[in-house]
Design a protein around this motif. Structure first.
Motif, PDB file in Angstrom:
ATOM      1  N   SER A  49     -42.071  30.104  59.903  1.00 25.02           N
ATOM      2  CA  SER A  49     -43.515  29.979  59.750  1.00 25.02           C
ATOM      3  C   SER A  49     -44.218  30.640  60.919  1.00 25.02           C
ATOM      4  CB  SER A  49     -43.933  28.505  59.654  1.00 25.02           C
ATOM      5  OG  SER A  49     -43.596  27.801  60.836  1.00 25.02           O
ATOM      6  N   TYR A  50     -45.439  31.090  60.652  1.00 22.86           N
ATOM      7  CA  TYR A  50     -46.250  31.725  61.686  1.00 22.86           C
ATOM      8  C   TYR A  50     -47.657  31.160  61.593  1.00 22.86           C
ATOM      9  CZ  TYR A  50     -48.467  35.243  64.615  1.00 22.86           C
ATOM     10  OH  TYR A  50     -49.170  35.872  65.611  1.00 22.86           O
ATOM     11  N   LEU A  51     -48.102  30.520  62.674  1.00 20.83           N
ATOM     12  CA  LEU A  51     -49.426  29.939  62.757  1.00 20.83           C
ATOM     13  C   LEU A  51     -50.117  30.508  63.978  1.00 20.83           C
ATOM     14  CD1 LEU A  51     -48.344  26.265  62.027  1.00 20.83           C
ATOM     15  CD2 LEU A  51     -49.746  27.657  60.513  1.00 20.83           C
ATOM     16  N   ALA A  52     -51.196  31.275  63.750  1.00 22.21           N
ATOM     17  CA  ALA A  52     -51.933  31.887  64.852  1.00 22.21           C
ATOM     18  C   ALA A  52     -53.391  31.993  64.453  1.00 22.21           C
ATOM     19  CB  ALA A  52     -51.370  33.264  65.194  1.00 22.21           C
ATOM     20  N   GLY A  53     -54.285  31.443  65.264  1.00 19.86           N
ATOM     21  CA  GLY A  53     -55.688  31.445  64.902  1.00 19.86           C
ATOM     22  C   GLY A  53     -55.909  30.651  63.628  1.00 19.86           C
ATOM     23  N   PRO A  54     -56.747  31.157  62.729  1.00 22.19           N
ATOM     24  CA  PRO A  54     -57.022  30.389  61.499  1.00 22.19           C
ATOM     25  C   PRO A  54     -55.952  30.539  60.423  1.00 22.19           C
ATOM     26  CG  PRO A  54     -58.330  32.387  61.508  1.00 22.19           C
ATOM     27  CD  PRO A  54     -57.621  32.329  62.842  1.00 22.19           C
ATOM     28  N   PHE A  55     -55.065  31.526  60.548  1.00 22.74           N
ATOM     29  CA  PHE A  55     -54.116  31.829  59.487  1.00 22.74           C
ATOM     30  C   PHE A  55     -52.749  31.179  59.716  1.00 22.74           C
ATOM     31  CE2 PHE A  55     -57.064  35.434  59.440  1.00 22.74           C
ATOM     32  CZ  PHE A  55     -57.388  35.503  58.096  1.00 22.74           C
ATOM     33  N   GLY A  56     -52.091  30.870  58.610  1.00 24.92           N
ATOM     34  CA  GLY A  56     -50.718  30.402  58.681  1.00 24.92           C
ATOM     35  C   GLY A  56     -49.959  30.832  57.440  1.00 24.92           C
ATOM     36  N   VAL A  57     -48.697  31.236  57.606  1.00 20.45           N
ATOM     37  CA  VAL A  57     -47.837  31.601  56.478  1.00 20.45           C
ATOM     38  C   VAL A  57     -46.435  31.075  56.751  1.00 20.45           C
ATOM     39  CG1 VAL A  57     -49.104  33.675  55.793  1.00 20.45           C
ATOM     40  CG2 VAL A  57     -47.310  33.845  57.529  1.00 20.45           C
ATOM     41  N   GLY A  58     -45.664  30.872  55.676  1.00 20.57           N
ATOM     42  CA  GLY A  58     -44.300  30.398  55.856  1.00 20.57           C
ATOM     43  C   GLY A  58     -43.439  30.680  54.650  1.00 20.57           C
ATOM     44  N   VAL A  59     -42.134  30.745  54.881  1.00 18.34           N
ATOM     45  CA  VAL A  59     -41.151  30.864  53.808  1.00 18.34           C
ATOM     46  C   VAL A  59     -39.991  29.930  54.152  1.00 18.34           C
ATOM     47  CG1 VAL A  59     -41.726  33.237  53.186  1.00 18.34           C
ATOM     48  CG2 VAL A  59     -39.992  32.814  54.938  1.00 18.34           C
ATOM     49  N   ALA A  60     -39.310  29.411  53.130  1.00 12.01           N
ATOM     50  CA  ALA A  60     -38.195  28.491  53.377  1.00 12.01           C
ATOM     51  C   ALA A  60     -37.231  28.515  52.210  1.00 12.01           C
ATOM     52  CB  ALA A  60     -38.707  27.073  53.603  1.00 12.01           C
ATOM     53  N   TYR A  61     -35.969  28.170  52.508  1.00 16.37           N
ATOM     54  CA  TYR A  61     -34.918  28.085  51.481  1.00 16.37           C
ATOM     55  C   TYR A  61     -34.039  26.880  51.783  1.00 16.37           C
ATOM     56  CZ  TYR A  61     -30.778  29.156  48.696  1.00 16.37           C
ATOM     57  OH  TYR A  61     -29.740  29.078  47.805  1.00 16.37           O
ATOM     58  N   ASP A  62     -33.579  26.213  50.713  1.00 15.17           N
ATOM     59  CA  ASP A  62     -32.647  25.096  50.889  1.00 15.17           C
ATOM     60  C   ASP A  62     -31.647  25.079  49.743  1.00 15.17           C
ATOM     61  OD1 ASP A  62     -31.962  22.453  52.280  1.00 15.17           O
ATOM     62  OD2 ASP A  62     -32.183  21.821  50.192  1.00 15.17           O
ATOM     63  N   GLN A  63     -30.380  24.782  50.061  1.00 14.78           N
ATOM     64  CA  GLN A  63     -29.356  24.613  49.034  1.00 14.78           C
ATOM     65  C   GLN A  63     -28.520  23.385  49.354  1.00 14.78           C
ATOM     66  OE1 GLN A  63     -27.201  28.010  47.609  1.00 14.78           O
ATOM     67  NE2 GLN A  63     -25.424  26.799  46.970  1.00 14.78           N
ATOM     68  N   TRP A  64     -28.382  22.520  48.358  1.00 16.11           N
ATOM     69  CA  TRP A  64     -27.563  21.310  48.451  1.00 16.11           C
ATOM     70  C   TRP A  64     -26.501  21.409  47.370  1.00 16.11           C
ATOM     71  CZ3 TRP A  64     -29.400  16.095  46.035  1.00 16.11           C
ATOM     72  CH2 TRP A  64     -28.450  15.091  46.273  1.00 16.11           C
ATOM     73  N   ASN A  65     -25.250  21.077  47.739  1.00 17.75           N
ATOM     74  CA  ASN A  65     -24.122  21.155  46.807  1.00 17.75           C
ATOM     75  C   ASN A  65     -23.585  19.747  46.525  1.00 17.75           C
ATOM     76  OD1 ASN A  65     -24.157  24.107  47.031  1.00 17.75           O
ATOM     77  ND2 ASN A  65     -23.303  23.777  49.074  1.00 17.75           N
ATOM     78  N   PRO A  66     -24.327  18.948  45.733  1.00 14.22           N
ATOM     79  CA  PRO A  66     -23.972  17.537  45.567  1.00 14.22           C
ATOM     80  C   PRO A  66     -22.729  17.327  44.702  1.00 14.22           C
ATOM     81  CG  PRO A  66     -25.745  18.104  44.081  1.00 14.22           C
ATOM     82  CD  PRO A  66     -25.504  19.315  44.934  1.00 14.22           C
ATOM     83  N   THR A  67     -22.032  16.245  44.977  1.00 13.77           N
ATOM     84  CA  THR A  67     -20.923  15.838  44.123  1.00 13.77           C
ATOM     85  C   THR A  67     -21.433  15.525  42.723  1.00 13.77           C
ATOM     86  OG1 THR A  67     -19.593  14.928  45.925  1.00 13.77           O
ATOM     87  CG2 THR A  67     -19.169  14.059  43.721  1.00 13.77           C
TER      88      THR A  67
END
Length: 385
Positions: free
Chosen positions: A217-235
């Motif tokens: 994520s990038y937060l500077a001044g009035p603007f903010g943007v972000g990207v994220a990924y998650d993987q879970w391998n449940p039984t």
């Protein structure tokens, strides 16, 4: 408002180094009285996946605006810019005094690690990177009562046995995590979709119940943007599935009085045979407005496009709109009104597509038979120490 209960560490046994150390006690106590108009039973095998006829309810709840908790956090300066850190955080029901997170002593967080110039490395039970990255872009800031956190970030947003890196460089924050065994279980709530998850760390099955993810994520001044990924391998059965999520998000602040934010989250869950059991898209938008130094308002709209669940491609798409008004008597004590209206799912967007994650951990928001909407409102008080 925080109480330092240990001030200065003694020199080490060899007498060569003296380091400053502190431990802080902190917490939140939050309780409210709630009204909900249509409430059924959470579907399960024991009730033949039938939520029943349901009805209206008035009840006292714990954690409407913030989950009630107490915790300890500490640091020790090891010299040369290196510090050791720890957090132990326990969730509890302030209406009954019982423990949350399945009765864990420190179910919210329990980790230890090191922090230095180029970042922080921690080990233990922690929030995964997607959850942490999303935190600055969710209008309601994960307000407990009606926030669909299980839909947004997955039922595994807290993970056991986790190594996590966090680096902050000006306005840029980078996170990555790996869990050797998530420790989350999702019971079966529909005949078409199996239950999933376990404690992990299975000999000869390294992948089962593991998880990994990252966020930027990038937060500077009035603007903010972000990207994220998650993987879970449940039984699932004697194998493991693959639950994947990816998100993009943004925000814009107008001076110190208003902020708008929103985003999109893609999701795909497959079972142990690689068969699709859930494919959905999730969208959110909303904002925060400071009416005065004491009064804040939050508005959030959430929409889940359920493309496929257990082979059903015709499920009505859940959506919800929520409003929170918060009035601060001081920096430590406030009162609040939180309300929400949902359609095609219960409050917190409870449905088979969310595994009824909120209802299984707090109070039921399952829609009863014959109902397509739910309204809830709660008035509460919160004290921060």
């Amino acid at each position: 408002m925080k109480k330092t209960i240990i001030g200065l560490a003694a020199a080490c046994a060899c007498g060569a180094v003296q380091a400053q150390s502190s431990v802080t006690l902190y917490g939140v106590v939050d309780v409210n009285v709630e009204y909900v108009n249509h409430v059924g039973a959470v579907p399960s095998a024991s009730n033949n996946f039938n939520p029943g006829q349901g009805g209206k309810v008035i009840r006292e709840d714990a954690g409407g605006y913030s989950g009630s908790r107490w915790g300890l956090r500490g640091t020790e300066d090891l010299g040369g810019g290196l510090k050791s850190i720890f957090v132990l955080e326990s969730g509890f029901n302030s209406d009954t005094g019982t423990m949350q997170q399945g009765g864990r002593l420190f179910g919210r967080q329990a980790f230890v690690g090191l922090t230095a110039q180029y970042g922080q490395l921690t080990f233990g039970r922690q929030y995964h990177s997607m959850f942490s990255t999303l935190a600055n872009f969710i209008p309601a800031r994960y307000a407990t009562q009606y926030e669909p956190v299980g839909v947004i970030a997955g039922g595994n947003f807290r993970e056991d046995n986790t190594a996590k890196y966090t680096g902050t460089f000006g306005g840029l924050t980078v996170m990555a995590n790996w869990s050797f065994g998530v420790g989350t279980t999702l019971p079966q709530v529909t005949p078409a979709v199996p239950g999933a998850g376990s404690n992990g760390e299975v000999p000869g099955a390294f992948r089962r119940d593991s998880a990994y993810g990252a966020g930027v994520s990038y937060l500077a001044g009035p603007f903010g943007v972000g990207v994220a990924y998650d993987q879970w391998n449940p039984t699932i059965g004697t194998g493991n599935g693959a639950f994947k999520k990816a998100a993009v998000m943004g925000s814009f602040a107008f001076n110190d009085t208003a902020k708008v934010m929103g985003g999109y989250r893609w999701g795909q869950n497959k079972n142990q045979n690689g068969t699709l059991i859930l494919r959905d898209d999730f969208y959110w938008i909303g904002g925060q407005y400071r009416f005065s130094s004491a009064l804040d308002f939050t508005l959030e709209y959430d929409y889940q496009n359920v493309k496929n669940i257990g082979g059903n491609t015709g499920m009505a798409n859940p959506w919800q709109i929520a409003l929170i008004a918060d009035y601060a008597f001081s920096k430590r004590t406030d009162i609040y009104l939180t309300t929400a209206y949902s359609r095609n799912g219960g409050l917190a967007m409870e449905s088979a597509a969310s595994n009824f994650a909120t209802s299984l951990t707090l109070n039921s928001y399952a829609l009863p038979n014959g109902k397509t909407s739910m309204f809830g409102a709660a008035v509460g008080i919160r004290h921060i120490f």
